[in-house]
Motif scaffolding. Structure first.
Motif, PDB file in Angstrom:
ATOM      1  N   GLY A 245       0.813  -1.208   0.000  1.00 38.81           N
ATOM      2  CA  GLY A 245       0.000   0.000   0.000  1.00 38.81           C
ATOM      3  C   GLY A 245       0.845   1.254   0.000  1.00 38.81           C
ATOM      4  N   GLY A 246       1.878   1.271   0.846  1.00 36.18           N
ATOM      5  CA  GLY A 246       2.757   2.426   0.897  1.00 36.18           C
ATOM      6  C   GLY A 246       3.494   2.653  -0.411  1.00 36.18           C
ATOM      7  N   MET A 247       3.991   1.585  -1.017  1.00 34.69           N
ATOM      8  CA  MET A 247       4.694   1.709  -2.297  1.00 34.69           C
ATOM      9  C   MET A 247       3.775   2.246  -3.386  1.00 34.69           C
ATOM     10  SD  MET A 247       7.299  -1.547  -2.640  1.00 34.69           S
ATOM     11  CE  MET A 247       6.432  -2.789  -1.714  1.00 34.69           C
ATOM     12  N   SER A 248       2.547   1.758  -3.418  1.00 36.95           N
ATOM     13  CA  SER A 248       1.598   2.210  -4.440  1.00 36.95           C
ATOM     14  C   SER A 248       1.332   3.701  -4.332  1.00 36.95           C
ATOM     15  CB  SER A 248       0.276   1.432  -4.310  1.00 36.95           C
ATOM     16  OG  SER A 248       0.473   0.047  -4.474  1.00 36.95           O
ATOM     17  N   GLU A 249       1.145   4.163  -3.104  1.00 42.01           N
ATOM     18  CA  GLU A 249       0.857   5.578  -2.888  1.00 42.01           C
ATOM     19  C   GLU A 249       2.049   6.451  -3.253  1.00 42.01           C
ATOM     20  OE1 GLU A 249      -1.652   8.838  -1.610  1.00 42.01           O
ATOM     21  OE2 GLU A 249      -2.008   6.772  -2.263  1.00 42.01           O
ATOM     22  N   VAL A 250       3.239   6.048  -2.815  1.00 37.54           N
ATOM     23  CA  VAL A 250       4.446   6.829  -3.118  1.00 37.54           C
ATOM     24  C   VAL A 250       4.676   6.899  -4.623  1.00 37.54           C
ATOM     25  CG1 VAL A 250       6.962   6.902  -2.895  1.00 37.54           C
ATOM     26  CG2 VAL A 250       5.550   6.401  -0.898  1.00 37.54           C
ATOM     27  N   MET A 251       4.523   5.781  -5.298  1.00 38.52           N
ATOM     28  CA  MET A 251       4.726   5.779  -6.750  1.00 38.52           C
ATOM     29  C   MET A 251       3.736   6.712  -7.442  1.00 38.52           C
ATOM     30  SD  MET A 251       4.804   2.568  -9.423  1.00 38.52           S
ATOM     31  CE  MET A 251       3.072   2.135  -9.162  1.00 38.52           C
ATOM     32  N   GLU A 252       2.490   6.695  -7.012  1.00 37.09           N
ATOM     33  CA  GLU A 252       1.468   7.515  -7.663  1.00 37.09           C
ATOM     34  C   GLU A 252       1.732   9.003  -7.477  1.00 37.09           C
ATOM     35  OE1 GLU A 252      -2.346   6.190  -6.303  1.00 37.09           O
ATOM     36  OE2 GLU A 252      -2.044   4.147  -7.079  1.00 37.09           O
ATOM     37  N   PHE A 253       2.001   9.433  -6.221  1.00 43.37           N
ATOM     38  CA  PHE A 253       2.179  10.892  -6.060  1.00 43.37           C
ATOM     39  C   PHE A 253       3.543  11.352  -6.580  1.00 43.37           C
ATOM     40  CE2 PHE A 253       3.193   9.901  -1.402  1.00 43.37           C
ATOM     41  CZ  PHE A 253       4.516  10.321  -1.412  1.00 43.37           C
ATOM     42  N   THR A 254       4.507  10.444  -6.652  1.00 36.27           N
ATOM     43  CA  THR A 254       5.795  10.815  -7.250  1.00 36.27           C
ATOM     44  C   THR A 254       5.645  11.029  -8.750  1.00 36.27           C
ATOM     45  OG1 THR A 254       7.036   9.601  -5.563  1.00 36.27           O
ATOM     46  CG2 THR A 254       8.184  10.084  -7.626  1.00 36.27           C
ATOM     47  N   ILE A 255       4.930  10.149  -9.419  1.00 35.76           N
ATOM     48  CA  ILE A 255       4.711  10.303 -10.864  1.00 35.76           C
ATOM     49  C   ILE A 255       3.884  11.553 -11.154  1.00 35.76           C
ATOM     50  CG2 ILE A 255       3.543   9.272 -12.856  1.00 35.76           C
ATOM     51  CD1 ILE A 255       4.470   6.543 -11.813  1.00 35.76           C
ATOM     52  N   ASP A 256       2.892  11.832 -10.302  1.00 32.44           N
ATOM     53  CA  ASP A 256       2.128  13.073 -10.472  1.00 32.44           C
ATOM     54  C   ASP A 256       3.050  14.287 -10.400  1.00 32.44           C
ATOM     55  OD1 ASP A 256      -0.258  11.757 -10.792  1.00 32.44           O
ATOM     56  OD2 ASP A 256      -0.907  12.009  -8.705  1.00 32.44           O
ATOM     57  N   HIS A 257       3.961  14.281  -9.440  1.00 30.15           N
ATOM     58  CA  HIS A 257       4.909  15.398  -9.301  1.00 30.15           C
ATOM     59  C   HIS A 257       5.799  15.502 -10.535  1.00 30.15           C
ATOM     60  CE1 HIS A 257       7.868  18.102  -7.458  1.00 30.15           C
ATOM     61  NE2 HIS A 257       8.803  17.282  -7.925  1.00 30.15           N
ATOM     62  N   LEU A 258       6.289  14.390 -11.032  1.00 29.56           N
ATOM     63  CA  LEU A 258       7.193  14.404 -12.181  1.00 29.56           C
ATOM     64  C   LEU A 258       6.487  14.850 -13.461  1.00 29.56           C
ATOM     65  CD1 LEU A 258       9.121  11.072 -11.491  1.00 29.56           C
ATOM     66  CD2 LEU A 258       9.913  13.407 -11.067  1.00 29.56           C
ATOM     67  N   ASN A 259       5.195  14.582 -13.551  1.00 29.29           N
ATOM     68  CA  ASN A 259       4.429  15.041 -14.714  1.00 29.29           C
ATOM     69  C   ASN A 259       4.178  16.542 -14.677  1.00 29.29           C
ATOM     70  OD1 ASN A 259       4.165  12.587 -16.078  1.00 29.29           O
ATOM     71  ND2 ASN A 259       2.343  11.998 -14.902  1.00 29.29           N
ATOM     72  N   GLN A 260       4.115  17.105 -13.472  1.00 25.50           N
ATOM     73  CA  GLN A 260       3.801  18.527 -13.335  1.00 25.50           C
ATOM     74  C   GLN A 260       5.058  19.404 -13.295  1.00 25.50           C
ATOM     75  OE1 GLN A 260       1.215  19.055  -9.928  1.00 25.50           O
ATOM     76  NE2 GLN A 260      -0.011  17.259 -10.484  1.00 25.50           N
ATOM     77  N   ARG A 261       6.133  18.893 -12.717  1.00 25.70           N
ATOM     78  CA  ARG A 261       7.366  19.681 -12.561  1.00 25.70           C
ATOM     79  C   ARG A 261       8.105  19.743 -13.895  1.00 25.70           C
ATOM     80  NH1 ARG A 261      10.861  22.917 -11.441  1.00 25.70           N
ATOM     81  NH2 ARG A 261      12.346  22.824  -9.706  1.00 25.70           N
ATOM     82  N   ARG A 262       8.457  20.951 -14.315  1.00 30.10           N
ATOM     83  CA  ARG A 262       9.095  21.149 -15.627  1.00 30.10           C
ATOM     84  C   ARG A 262      10.517  21.674 -15.480  1.00 30.10           C
ATOM     85  NH1 ARG A 262       5.374  20.911 -19.751  1.00 30.10           N
ATOM     86  NH2 ARG A 262       6.769  22.019 -21.176  1.00 30.10           N
ATOM     87  N   GLN A 263      11.397  21.134 -16.316  1.00 32.65           N
ATOM     88  CA  GLN A 263      12.782  21.600 -16.406  1.00 32.65           C
ATOM     89  C   GLN A 263      13.197  21.592 -17.886  1.00 32.65           C
ATOM     90  OE1 GLN A 263      14.920  22.883 -14.376  1.00 32.65           O
ATOM     91  NE2 GLN A 263      13.968  22.548 -12.373  1.00 32.65           N
TER      92      GLN A 263
END
Length: 372
Positions: A245-263
């Motif tokens: 459960g913890g891994m699933s949640e971390v992966m989801e919000f990490t990918i959301d962050h990576l999709n939104q953060r631009r460089q």
């Protein structure tokens, strides 16, 4: 072999996820880190009202007759929420220990209290050196007429400072014996262990001439360590499901962050190196899910699972820790701040990795089962 969730389990998963998203916000979790109790009595009461405390127990003891797979679903959602609560120590550790090993009278006395949410229970097992072995038990019981006197200390006892009952492993001439203690009994002292991050949910439990009636022996005298070894696969798989459960949640919000953060004019998720890190997180999560739920299915079916439970705990505990390390790496500076949620899961990952045996401990079990 089919360990896919059935329709009822999917409904249970959906309702649990909605409950935790609505009731267990991350500000609450941050507050519980520094709360004296270490858990929310309001959330505890609601979980009891939803029937989750009684999920794995037989109807004859006031439970709902669910399977271990049903329990696994709830544990995964607890892991996804990062909630701090005595659920694991009360329901999974002490509750299942009582269900499997206690006398009928003891089951009928204590399990209905757990089901109703009226009992917080904890297992006092580990000695000062932190090892999970019968030789490392730090409490001794001396026979005194029809009673016993307990002296010594147990370390890392979760929620002992708010517990109603403590199951205490003690050395006796016949071997390790488990005693059911009233946490408020004379001679019992629970001292909260503060960590460098501020949490104080685990305790040292000191016992000085604590008198216990022979009727409060869990199971039979001298067979306590056998009971612990019987319980260990269930505890190991339960922790593995929390990890999933913890891994699933971390992966989801990490990918959301990576999709939104631009460089450099594009999302971070567009860079190949970052994509490979995300792929590693997906591999860790899905492989952990398969190993954890396969072992949970074996338990539900009453099949031999000692080796598979140890495989699940060794793999999931380390995968969860490693996944949070990757998440910190790809999120950069924000991933290390208190305001970002990642640290909540990193702490849980490290705790689960070592709780009830680290990877080396469980690899030894696997090797023994392979007759190496």
């Amino acid at each position: 072999m089919d360990f896919d969730l059935n329709e009822e389990q999917i409904m249970l998963q959906d309702s649990a996820r909605k409950f935790f998203r609505k009731e267990v916000h991350k500000d609450l979790i941050r507050g519980l880190m520094h709360d004296e109790k270490g858990y929310s009595p309001e959330i505890w009461k609601k979980m009891a009202e939803l029937g989750w405390m009684g999920l794995p127990f037989g109807e004859e003891n006031g439970g709902y007759g669910g399977t271990f797979l049903d329990l696994a679903v709830i544990l995964e959602e607890i892991g996804r929420s990062a909630l701090s609560s005595p659920y694991f120590s009360t329901v999974v550790v002490c509750g299942l220990l009582l269900q499997d090993c206690a006398s009928r009278e003891m089951k009928q006395e204590y399990i209905p209290k757990i089901v109703a949410g009226n009992c917080i229970a904890s297992l006092a097992l580990i000695g000062k050196n932190g090892d999970y072995s019968r030789d490392a038990v730090g409490v001794e019981a001396e026979s005194s007429g029809n009673n016993y006197k307990l002296n010594g200390s147990a370390f890392f006892v979760p929620y002992a400072h708010v517990a109603d009952n403590i199951i205490c492993a003690s050395k006796t001439p016949q071997g390790i014996t488990l005693f059911m203690l009233d946490a408020e009994a004379a001679g019992i002292e629970a001292i909260r262990l503060k960590t460098i991050t501020g949490e104080a949910h685990d305790c040292i439990v000191n016992l000085k001439n604590v008198e216990v009636a022979s009727a409060e022996v869990v199971g039979e005298v001298g067979k306590g360590w056998d009971y612990i070894e019987t319980l260990l696969p269930k505890v190991s798989v339960g922790l593995s499901c929390e990890s999933v459960g913890g891994m699933s949640e971390v992966m989801e919000f990490t990918i959301d962050h990576l999709n939104q953060r631009r460089q450099f004019g594009r999302p971070l998720s567009a860079f190949q190196a970052v994509q490979h890190y995300c792929s590693d997180m997906a591999i860790m999560t899905e492989s952990s899910r398969q190993t954890a739920y396969y072992a949970a299915w074996l338990i539900s079916e009453g099949l031999e699972c000692k080796k598979d439970a140890a495989i699940a705990k060794a793999w999931c505990g380390e995968a969860y820790k490693n996944l949070t390390k990757i998440a910190h790496q790809v999120t950069g500076g924000i991933g290390f701040t208190e305001e970002y949620d990642l640290h909540l899961f990193s702490k849980n990952a490290k705790k689960i990795e070592v709780l009830f045996g680290n990877g080396a401990f469980h690899r030894n079990i696997v090797a023994d089962e392979m007759e190496l």
